[in-house]
Design a protein around this motif. Sequence first.
Motif, PDB file in Angstrom:
ATOM      1  N   UNK A   1      14.838   4.342  -2.938  1.00  0.00           N
ATOM      2  CA  UNK A   1      13.393   4.559  -2.837  1.00  0.00           C
ATOM      3  C   UNK A   1      12.918   5.712  -3.727  1.00  0.00           C
ATOM      4  N   UNK A   2      13.788   6.241  -4.561  1.00  0.00           N
ATOM      5  CA  UNK A   2      13.463   7.451  -5.313  1.00  0.00           C
ATOM      6  C   UNK A   2      12.291   7.249  -6.261  1.00  0.00           C
ATOM      7  N   UNK A   3      12.148   6.083  -6.861  1.00  0.00           N
ATOM      8  CA  UNK A   3      11.072   5.842  -7.820  1.00  0.00           C
ATOM      9  C   UNK A   3       9.716   5.734  -7.138  1.00  0.00           C
ATOM     10  N   UNK A   4       9.701   5.484  -5.833  1.00  0.00           N
ATOM     11  CA  UNK A   4       8.424   5.325  -5.122  1.00  0.00           C
ATOM     12  C   UNK A   4       8.141   6.488  -4.180  1.00  0.00           C
ATOM     13  N   UNK A   5       9.017   7.471  -4.110  1.00  0.00           N
ATOM     14  CA  UNK A   5       8.890   8.575  -3.158  1.00  0.00           C
ATOM     15  C   UNK A   5       8.493   9.869  -3.884  1.00  0.00           C
ATOM     16  N   UNK A   6       7.616  10.639  -3.237  1.00  0.00           N
ATOM     17  CA  UNK A   6       7.197  11.943  -3.766  1.00  0.00           C
ATOM     18  C   UNK A   6       6.684  12.785  -2.607  1.00  0.00           C
ATOM     19  N   UNK A   7       6.421  14.086  -2.885  1.00  0.00           N
ATOM     20  CA  UNK A   7       5.891  14.990  -1.870  1.00  0.00           C
ATOM     21  C   UNK A   7       4.401  15.193  -2.079  1.00  0.00           C
TER      22      UNK A   7
ATOM     23  N   UNK B   1       0.833  -1.199   0.000  1.00  0.00           N
ATOM     24  CA  UNK B   1       0.000   0.000   0.000  1.00  0.00           C
ATOM     25  C   UNK B   1       0.873   1.257   0.000  1.00  0.00           C
ATOM     26  N   UNK B   2       0.191   2.438   0.084  1.00  0.00           N
ATOM     27  CA  UNK B   2       0.890   3.721   0.110  1.00  0.00           C
ATOM     28  C   UNK B   2       0.912   4.274   1.527  1.00  0.00           C
ATOM     29  N   UNK B   3       2.059   4.732   1.948  1.00  0.00           N
ATOM     30  CA  UNK B   3       2.216   5.321   3.279  1.00  0.00           C
ATOM     31  C   UNK B   3       2.433   6.822   3.129  1.00  0.00           C
ATOM     32  N   UNK B   4       1.749   7.595   3.977  1.00  0.00           N
ATOM     33  CA  UNK B   4       1.937   9.046   4.029  1.00  0.00           C
ATOM     34  C   UNK B   4       2.590   9.413   5.352  1.00  0.00           C
ATOM     35  N   UNK B   5       3.783   9.951   5.262  1.00  0.00           N
ATOM     36  CA  UNK B   5       4.533  10.351   6.449  1.00  0.00           C
ATOM     37  C   UNK B   5       4.342  11.862   6.622  1.00  0.00           C
TER      38      UNK B   5
ATOM     39  N   UNK C   1       5.128  10.879   0.506  1.00  0.00           N
ATOM     40  CA  UNK C   1       4.316   9.737   0.071  1.00  0.00           C
ATOM     41  C   UNK C   1       5.247   8.644  -0.430  1.00  0.00           C
ATOM     42  N   UNK C   2       5.036   7.423   0.069  1.00  0.00           N
ATOM     43  CA  UNK C   2       5.847   6.279  -0.337  1.00  0.00           C
ATOM     44  C   UNK C   2       4.901   5.186  -0.812  1.00  0.00           C
ATOM     45  N   UNK C   3       4.945   4.880  -2.103  1.00  0.00           N
ATOM     46  CA  UNK C   3       4.030   3.901  -2.688  1.00  0.00           C
ATOM     47  C   UNK C   3       4.622   2.493  -2.650  1.00  0.00           C
TER      48      UNK C   3
END
Length: 331
Positions: free
Chosen positions: A92-98, A43-47, A111-113
């Motif tokens: 983790x760069x391909x799955x990480x965004x703001x 799933x996607x985690x929002x930190x 956001x980490x997908x």
Amino acid sequence: MTMAWLPGSFLCGALLGWVCLSVPGLAVEVKVPAEPLSAPVGKTAELICSYSTSVGDNFALEWSFVQPGRPISASQPILYFTNGQLYPTGSKSERASLLQNPPTGGVATLKLTDVRPSDTGTYLCHVNNPPDFYTNGLGLINLTVLVPPSSPLCSQSGQTFVGGSAALRCSSSKGAPRPVYNWVRLGSSPTPSPGSMVQDEVSGQLILTNLSLASSGTYRCVATNQMGSASCELTLSVTDSSKGRVAGAVIGVLLGMLFLSVAVFCLIRFQKERRKKPKEIYGGSDLREDAIAPGILEQTSVRGDSNNGLLERAPSASTVTTTKSKIPMVV
């Protein structure tokens, strides 16, 4: 004069300090959740990370990650924002965004997908906005990726006979949070008494003591956490040791009888071979103790004639002739 200058200088310094502290934007304040976060695998985690500061031209945001049990200084970068640009980096760069890009409105949430078990660890939200140096602008978030238990492995050890003890073990190689284990017995057979069965839900071990024939059966171990459950089974067979001792005694008697039979057979065969051995034959040059001296005739024994009933007597010693030596004697 000196006494008059000191109070004035002290008052001026205190006033300047109060003014500096009251000016907005001189301190960076970062806020993150106090409680650890969790997300199911895949799933996607929002930190969530927010901050308050007067964003200027030198504003910078960095997210980094450190594995469990390692120091903060060993953290690895995930992405950073500076000079109006976002730069993802690391594994983790391909799955990480703001969540908000650019993150200049006070929200720096990551956001980490497609989260994976390797994403479990501590995440660092670091806001840097010179000349705001009153705080380090750092927030820490602990993330746990939830994983259902893998199929456990069941095993047993111990003395599985009547009166003995056995240990049944169960363990899953994967599962977060760590699974708890529960043993149950299948079928309609009576369950062993509580006093003879002790299980540890953390280690997954079931101890059975004072085993009886009724303890035999199929046992199932169920590993469970908040993501799901998995199980394995094994069959416990308890044997009667007294029957084993009787069987062992019978086998010992049979082996003893077999050994005795073989010994008797060998002895009889040896006697037969000895009787078949031919009698000793003496050669012409052999000297026998019962031999008669030369020149003397062996007396013949009295023979009975069964046909005419007459007895023939052997010649007497007086009728035996001897041959005297004619060799002259030298006086």
